[in-house]
Design a protein around this motif. Structure first.
Motif, PDB file in Angstrom:
ATOM      1  N   ALA A 233       0.839  -1.206   0.000  1.00 55.98           N
ATOM      2  CA  ALA A 233       0.000   0.000   0.000  1.00 55.98           C
ATOM      3  C   ALA A 233       0.874   1.257   0.000  1.00 55.98           C
ATOM      4  N   GLU A 234       1.967   1.201   0.767  1.00 54.72           N
ATOM      5  CA  GLU A 234       2.864   2.361   0.812  1.00 54.72           C
ATOM      6  C   GLU A 234       3.461   2.635  -0.577  1.00 54.72           C
ATOM      7  N   ILE A 235       3.987   1.588  -1.212  1.00 58.84           N
ATOM      8  CA  ILE A 235       4.626   1.768  -2.522  1.00 58.84           C
ATOM      9  C   ILE A 235       3.595   2.176  -3.574  1.00 58.84           C
ATOM     10  N   ALA A 236       2.403   1.588  -3.509  1.00 58.55           N
ATOM     11  CA  ALA A 236       1.356   1.952  -4.478  1.00 58.55           C
ATOM     12  C   ALA A 236       1.003   3.435  -4.352  1.00 58.55           C
ATOM     13  N   GLY A 237       0.930   3.927  -3.126  1.00 62.09           N
ATOM     14  CA  GLY A 237       0.623   5.349  -2.914  1.00 62.09           C
ATOM     15  C   GLY A 237       1.738   6.244  -3.419  1.00 62.09           C
ATOM     16  N   VAL A 238       2.970   5.861  -3.091  1.00 59.77           N
ATOM     17  CA  VAL A 238       4.119   6.659  -3.555  1.00 59.77           C
ATOM     18  C   VAL A 238       4.131   6.681  -5.087  1.00 59.77           C
ATOM     19  N   TYR A 239       3.945   5.505  -5.686  1.00 58.56           N
ATOM     20  CA  TYR A 239       3.981   5.428  -7.153  1.00 58.56           C
ATOM     21  C   TYR A 239       2.871   6.291  -7.783  1.00 58.56           C
ATOM     22  N   CYS A 240       1.636   6.135  -7.308  1.00 54.96           N
ATOM     23  CA  CYS A 240       0.522   6.880  -7.931  1.00 54.96           C
ATOM     24  C   CYS A 240       0.739   8.387  -7.804  1.00 54.96           C
ATOM     25  N   ASP A 241       1.251   8.832  -6.657  1.00 52.91           N
ATOM     26  CA  ASP A 241       1.492  10.272  -6.502  1.00 52.91           C
ATOM     27  C   ASP A 241       2.616  10.747  -7.418  1.00 52.91           C
ATOM     28  N   LEU A 242       3.658   9.925  -7.572  1.00 49.61           N
ATOM     29  CA  LEU A 242       4.732  10.297  -8.505  1.00 49.61           C
ATOM     30  C   LEU A 242       4.205  10.363  -9.936  1.00 49.61           C
ATOM     31  N   ALA A 243       3.404   9.379 -10.314  1.00 50.01           N
ATOM     32  CA  ALA A 243       2.854   9.376 -11.674  1.00 50.01           C
ATOM     33  C   ALA A 243       2.041  10.652 -11.909  1.00 50.01           C
ATOM     34  N   LEU A 244       1.168  10.979 -10.959  1.00 54.41           N
ATOM     35  CA  LEU A 244       0.341  12.186 -11.108  1.00 54.41           C
ATOM     36  C   LEU A 244       1.188  13.443 -11.195  1.00 54.41           C
ATOM     37  N   SER A 245       2.242  13.503 -10.402  1.00 53.78           N
ATOM     38  CA  SER A 245       3.073  14.708 -10.426  1.00 53.78           C
ATOM     39  C   SER A 245       3.831  14.834 -11.747  1.00 53.78           C
ATOM     40  N   HIS A 246       3.878  13.752 -12.507  1.00 49.85           N
ATOM     41  CA  HIS A 246       4.476  13.797 -13.844  1.00 49.85           C
ATOM     42  C   HIS A 246       3.410  13.872 -14.942  1.00 49.85           C
ATOM     43  N   GLY A 247       2.180  14.144 -14.570  1.00 46.64           N
ATOM     44  CA  GLY A 247       1.128  14.335 -15.568  1.00 46.64           C
ATOM     45  C   GLY A 247       0.555  13.052 -16.129  1.00 46.64           C
ATOM     46  N   ILE A 248       0.873  11.921 -15.500  1.00 46.96           N
ATOM     47  CA  ILE A 248       0.342  10.625 -15.963  1.00 46.96           C
ATOM     48  C   ILE A 248      -1.006  10.400 -15.284  1.00 46.96           C
ATOM     49  N   THR A 249      -2.051  10.248 -16.100  1.00 46.24           N
ATOM     50  CA  THR A 249      -3.391  10.058 -15.539  1.00 46.24           C
ATOM     51  C   THR A 249      -3.940   8.665 -15.824  1.00 46.24           C
ATOM     52  N   THR A 250      -3.250   7.927 -16.698  1.00 42.23           N
ATOM     53  CA  THR A 250      -3.606   6.524 -16.950  1.00 42.23           C
ATOM     54  C   THR A 250      -2.328   5.713 -17.006  1.00 42.23           C
ATOM     55  N   MET A 251      -2.360   4.549 -16.362  1.00 43.60           N
ATOM     56  CA  MET A 251      -1.176   3.681 -16.419  1.00 43.60           C
ATOM     57  C   MET A 251      -1.606   2.224 -16.481  1.00 43.60           C
TER      58      MET A 251
END
Ligand code: GUN
Ligand code: ZN
Length: 430
Positions: free
Chosen positions: A112-130
């Motif tokens: 859960a920790e890594i999933a949260g870190v990853y999703c926030d990093l993706a969003l901060s890079h403008g990724i909205t679908t992965m």
């Protein structure tokens, strides 16, 4: 409630690999995008939209560029914590860094920790679908789906099935791969903006029995995507030849077990034979090109324009953590560099941006929902600051047109260039 976003806009009219790029886009310098209930309802001239919708809440981005949110077609969220681990090529990299880290995600709280870190990093890079691989632990799929759901992301993921050539702690069996994948599919596929993806890691870590079982699962659930890896490194090809001595080529192994189809997304696809390219094209399948990974772990130079010319679908993937960056800008830059290194093909910035948005959406079979700015599309947006650092700003200030102004951000930009992100019509400030 209506929201009007004003700024420069780019919309896609056609595939720039089958239509001249000059005819494939519309650029509006003072454009506008109207959002309503999570959907784009109008795209056009900013002043005209403002006059016709005086009730809309307006946000003026000035010279920033409003784009569809980026689509990452191939990522391993569990590898977030080991990105940029030094000094190995594929098989050694998997055994030294990747498998031990993936084992840690059997712990649901770490997942859960890594999933949260990853999703926030993706969003901060403008990724909205992965579209992500999880680990073989079902809990790692649940952790990712929950993190994506909490953030309203359109997200794809599956349990990464392996039953050989990996540590015992990561291996399942053919039966467990089928049963656990099916249970996760039933739990998550089609829930909110989430989709389950049938995910054999790659042929070297799946027995024929396991591939057969997952081929059967795909036949039973043909609306799911299937993702795997294909022909990434030459050492991997030599290993494949030992494991499957009767197979004429790598892709034929997937074909034999029912793992080639239009909803197949094949990561890397670098060292392909002519037959394999034809078979991918005939199947209507797509590849996920992962250029930062291909240079970082020394895989080779994928022939993007050649594959596109043969009718193979192409999306871009960060492939984090084999890929060296979370940024789709950096991924586009590496895509440009690899095409140049391969045969001095200069991919146009329009083609790069299209691959990172509409091309990816098409690869994931959601090209009717995301990937361009058009009425009826989901309101997932990335807003780019085209002067986000002094180095980029001084170059952009000398630009003659939108492409000359955008290319420095593609080549030198990072998360500082992401001025804003919208997901399903909601603003997510990076
Ligand atoms: N091939 C099989 N697994 C992997 C992985 O995790 N990363 C990359 N880059 N290639 C793979
Ligand atoms: Zn991968």
């Amino acid at each position: 409630m209506k929201t009007l976003l004003k700024g420069q806009t780019l919309t896609w009219r056609a595939d720039p690999f089958s239509t001249p790029w000059q005819d494939a886009y519309t650029h509006t310098t003072q454009g506008g995008v109207l959002l309503e209930n999570g959907t784009i309802t109008e795209v056009g001239d900013g002043a005209d939209l403002a006059a016709r919708h005086p009730d809309a809440e307006t946000l003026d981005y000035g010279a920033h560029l409003i784009l569809p949110g980026f689509v990452d077609t191939h990522v391993h969220y569990p590898q977030t914590g080991i990105v940029n681990s030094w000094g190995k090529t594929l098989v050694d990299w998997l055994n030294t860094f990747t498998f031990p880290e993936e084992m840690r995600l059997a712990d649901p709280s770490y997942g859960a920790e890594i999933a949260g870190v990853y999703c926030d990093l993706a969003l901060s890079h403008g990724i909205t679908t992965m579209c992500s691989f999880a680990t073989s632990a079902p809990a790692s799929v649940t952790a990712f789906m929950q993190a994506a759901q909490d953030r309203s992301l359109r997200a794809f993921a599956g349990k990464t099935c392996m039953d050989r050539n990996a540590p015992d702690g990561l291996c399942d069996t053919a039966t467990r791969a089928y049963d656990e994948s099916l249970a996760l599919l039933k739990r998550w596929h089609g829930v909110d903006r989430l989709s389950y993806v049938i995910t054999p890691r790659f042929a070297p870590t799946s027995t024929p029995d396991q591939m057969d079982a997952l081929g059967a699962l795909w036949r039973d659930h043909p609306d799911c995507l299937m993702q795997t890896h294909l022909s990434e490194q030459t050492q991997e090809l030599a290993w494949m030849a030992k494991l499957f001595p009767d197979a004429p080529d790598y892709l034929s192994v997937y074909e034999k077990f029912g793992l080639l189809g239009a909803r197949g997304v094949y990561g890397h696809a670098i060292h392909l034979t002519d037959r394999e390219i034809g078979a991918l094209s005939d199947a209507g399948a797509a590849i996920a090109h992962c250029p930062t990974s291909n240079s970082f772990i020394g895989s080779g130079l994928c022939d993007v324009s050649g594959l596109a010319g043969r009718g193979v679908g192409i999306g871009l993937g960060t492939d984090t953590g084999g890929g060296s960056s979370f940024s789709m800008l950096r991924t586009m830059a590496a895509c440009y560099e690899i095409a140049m290194l391969r045969d001095q093909t200069a991919l146009h910035p329009m083609q790069l941006l299209w691959l990172a948005t509409a091309g990816g959406a098409r690869t994931l079979h959601v090209g009717d929902k995301i990937g361009t700015l058009a009425p009826g599309y989901e309101a997932d947006l990335a807003v780019l600051d085209l002067a986000s650092t002094p180095a980029i700003a001084q170059r952009a200030a000398r630009a003659g047109d939108i492409w000359d102004a955008t290319f420095p951000t593609i080549m030198m930009g990072d998360d500082r260039a992401i001025a804003d992100v919208w997901v399903a019509g909601q603003r997510v400030q990076p």
